[in-house]
Motif scaffolding. Sequence first.
Motif, PDB file in Angstrom:
ATOM      1  N   VAL A 113       0.845  -1.202   0.000  1.00  0.00           N
ATOM      2  CA  VAL A 113       0.000   0.000   0.000  1.00  0.00           C
ATOM      3  C   VAL A 113       0.879   1.250   0.000  1.00  0.00           C
ATOM      4  N   ARG A 114       1.889   1.262   0.856  1.00  0.00           N
ATOM      5  CA  ARG A 114       2.803   2.413   0.923  1.00  0.00           C
ATOM      6  C   ARG A 114       3.519   2.619  -0.404  1.00  0.00           C
ATOM      7  N   ASP A 115       3.999   1.526  -0.998  1.00  0.00           N
ATOM      8  CA  ASP A 115       4.732   1.623  -2.258  1.00  0.00           C
ATOM      9  C   ASP A 115       3.841   2.079  -3.406  1.00  0.00           C
ATOM     10  N   VAL A 116       2.609   1.601  -3.456  1.00  0.00           N
ATOM     11  CA  VAL A 116       1.678   2.030  -4.509  1.00  0.00           C
ATOM     12  C   VAL A 116       1.377   3.515  -4.357  1.00  0.00           C
ATOM     13  N   LYS A 117       1.143   3.954  -3.140  1.00  0.00           N
ATOM     14  CA  LYS A 117       0.864   5.377  -2.916  1.00  0.00           C
ATOM     15  C   LYS A 117       2.050   6.245  -3.338  1.00  0.00           C
ATOM     16  N   ARG A 118       3.240   5.725  -3.208  1.00  0.00           N
ATOM     17  CA  ARG A 118       4.433   6.495  -3.566  1.00  0.00           C
ATOM     18  C   ARG A 118       4.696   6.487  -5.068  1.00  0.00           C
ATOM     19  N   THR A 119       4.465   5.357  -5.740  1.00  0.00           N
ATOM     20  CA  THR A 119       4.855   5.227  -7.146  1.00  0.00           C
ATOM     21  C   THR A 119       3.738   5.501  -8.146  1.00  0.00           C
ATOM     22  N   LEU A 120       2.497   5.351  -7.766  1.00  0.00           N
ATOM     23  CA  LEU A 120       1.389   5.546  -8.709  1.00  0.00           C
ATOM     24  C   LEU A 120       1.364   6.953  -9.304  1.00  0.00           C
ATOM     25  N   PRO A 121       1.606   8.012  -8.532  1.00  0.00           N
ATOM     26  CA  PRO A 121       1.633   9.343  -9.162  1.00  0.00           C
ATOM     27  C   PRO A 121       2.697   9.471 -10.251  1.00  0.00           C
ATOM     28  N   TYR A 122       3.837   8.819 -10.072  1.00  0.00           N
ATOM     29  CA  TYR A 122       4.875   8.850 -11.103  1.00  0.00           C
ATOM     30  C   TYR A 122       4.414   8.128 -12.366  1.00  0.00           C
ATOM     31  N   ALA A 123       3.755   6.985 -12.205  1.00  0.00           N
ATOM     32  CA  ALA A 123       3.262   6.240 -13.369  1.00  0.00           C
ATOM     33  C   ALA A 123       2.230   7.063 -14.131  1.00  0.00           C
ATOM     34  N   LEU A 153      13.482  10.054  -7.969  1.00  0.00           N
ATOM     35  CA  LEU A 153      13.434   8.636  -8.305  1.00  0.00           C
ATOM     36  C   LEU A 153      14.607   7.860  -7.710  1.00  0.00           C
ATOM     37  N   LYS A 154      15.715   8.535  -7.459  1.00  0.00           N
ATOM     38  CA  LYS A 154      16.849   7.869  -6.821  1.00  0.00           C
ATOM     39  C   LYS A 154      16.516   7.460  -5.389  1.00  0.00           C
ATOM     40  N   LYS A 155      15.536   8.113  -4.802  1.00  0.00           N
ATOM     41  CA  LYS A 155      15.153   7.808  -3.424  1.00  0.00           C
ATOM     42  C   LYS A 155      14.235   6.581  -3.325  1.00  0.00           C
ATOM     43  N   LEU A 156      13.752   6.093  -4.472  1.00  0.00           N
ATOM     44  CA  LEU A 156      12.886   4.914  -4.451  1.00  0.00           C
ATOM     45  C   LEU A 156      13.709   3.678  -4.095  1.00  0.00           C
ATOM     46  N   SER A 157      13.093   2.772  -3.356  1.00  0.00           N
ATOM     47  CA  SER A 157      13.758   1.509  -3.054  1.00  0.00           C
ATOM     48  C   SER A 157      13.694   0.618  -4.290  1.00  0.00           C
ATOM     49  N   LEU A 158      14.420  -0.481  -4.259  1.00  0.00           N
ATOM     50  CA  LEU A 158      14.430  -1.412  -5.392  1.00  0.00           C
ATOM     51  C   LEU A 158      13.035  -1.962  -5.656  1.00  0.00           C
ATOM     52  N   SER A 159      12.329  -2.336  -4.598  1.00  0.00           N
ATOM     53  CA  SER A 159      10.967  -2.876  -4.788  1.00  0.00           C
ATOM     54  C   SER A 159      10.020  -1.801  -5.326  1.00  0.00           C
ATOM     55  N   GLN A 160      10.210  -0.557  -4.929  1.00  0.00           N
ATOM     56  CA  GLN A 160       9.388   0.523  -5.465  1.00  0.00           C
ATOM     57  C   GLN A 160       9.707   0.767  -6.939  1.00  0.00           C
ATOM     58  N   GLY A 161      10.977   0.637  -7.316  1.00  0.00           N
ATOM     59  CA  GLY A 161      11.363   0.774  -8.721  1.00  0.00           C
ATOM     60  C   GLY A 161      10.739  -0.308  -9.582  1.00  0.00           C
ATOM     61  N   GLY A 163      18.610  -4.576 -15.226  1.00  0.00           N
ATOM     62  CA  GLY A 163      18.913  -5.975 -14.937  1.00  0.00           C
ATOM     63  C   GLY A 163      20.027  -6.141 -13.923  1.00  0.00           C
ATOM     64  N   MET A 164      20.943  -5.177 -13.853  1.00  0.00           N
ATOM     65  CA  MET A 164      22.019  -5.233 -12.865  1.00  0.00           C
ATOM     66  C   MET A 164      21.453  -5.172 -11.442  1.00  0.00           C
ATOM     67  N   PHE A 165      20.241  -4.634 -11.301  1.00  0.00           N
ATOM     68  CA  PHE A 165      19.608  -4.528  -9.987  1.00  0.00           C
ATOM     69  C   PHE A 165      18.457  -5.520  -9.817  1.00  0.00           C
ATOM     70  N   GLY A 166      18.365  -6.478 -10.733  1.00  0.00           N
ATOM     71  CA  GLY A 166      17.343  -7.509 -10.614  1.00  0.00           C
ATOM     72  C   GLY A 166      15.981  -7.107 -11.148  1.00  0.00           C
TER      73      GLY A 166
END
Length: 194
Positions: free
Chosen positions: A67-77, A119-127, A163-166
């Motif tokens: 829920v936290r990650d969606v709230k953070r990334t959805l506006p960017y999408a 965007l650099k502040k996003l975690s890997l899972s948020q990316g 891909g270097m970050f999975g």
Amino acid sequence: MSIVLFLFCVAQGMAQEIRTNILPEGYQKAQLYEGDTIAVVNLREVFIYPQLRFKNKRQQARYTKLVRDVKRTLPYAKMVYETLIETYEYMETLPDDKARQAHLKRMEKELFAEYKPELKKLSLSQGKLLIKLIDRECNQSSYNLVKAYLGTFRAGFWNFFAGMFGASLKTEYDPKGKDALTERVVVLVENGLI
């Protein structure tokens, strides 16, 4: 103007006054049907989901993180989708390929300058989630979008870098399969329910 007042006006034959004045929020227009004034109402779509039941605290924590990650990334999408539409429409007005390429380079520099620090502040899972949400909003993978605007070589480079970050820019969003819970959260966030 409340619905009660609107219905009162209709009952009193004040249909002409209603058609000339501003209708209440949510009403697009009023139509006459066999001498009666009928309000045309646009209602929001309603989604009903069953109550979630978690097996343990870890599963509940994952849901809370989603829920936290969606709230953070959805506006960017959503911003990516809007920017793509605006860029495409503007590029259609440009006279030749040289002007289009210059505009794309200028847009790329501006977008990097504005959004790279955030965007650099996003975690890997948020990316990874952002890549999926971009696919959801645009109906195309991030790889295809980069390929269409910047070319195959640069799309391959950015996919290799991810891909270097999975992660992979070719990741697709599956709202009825493995991303069903994410789709549920996105719909609830979009409707302001969580």
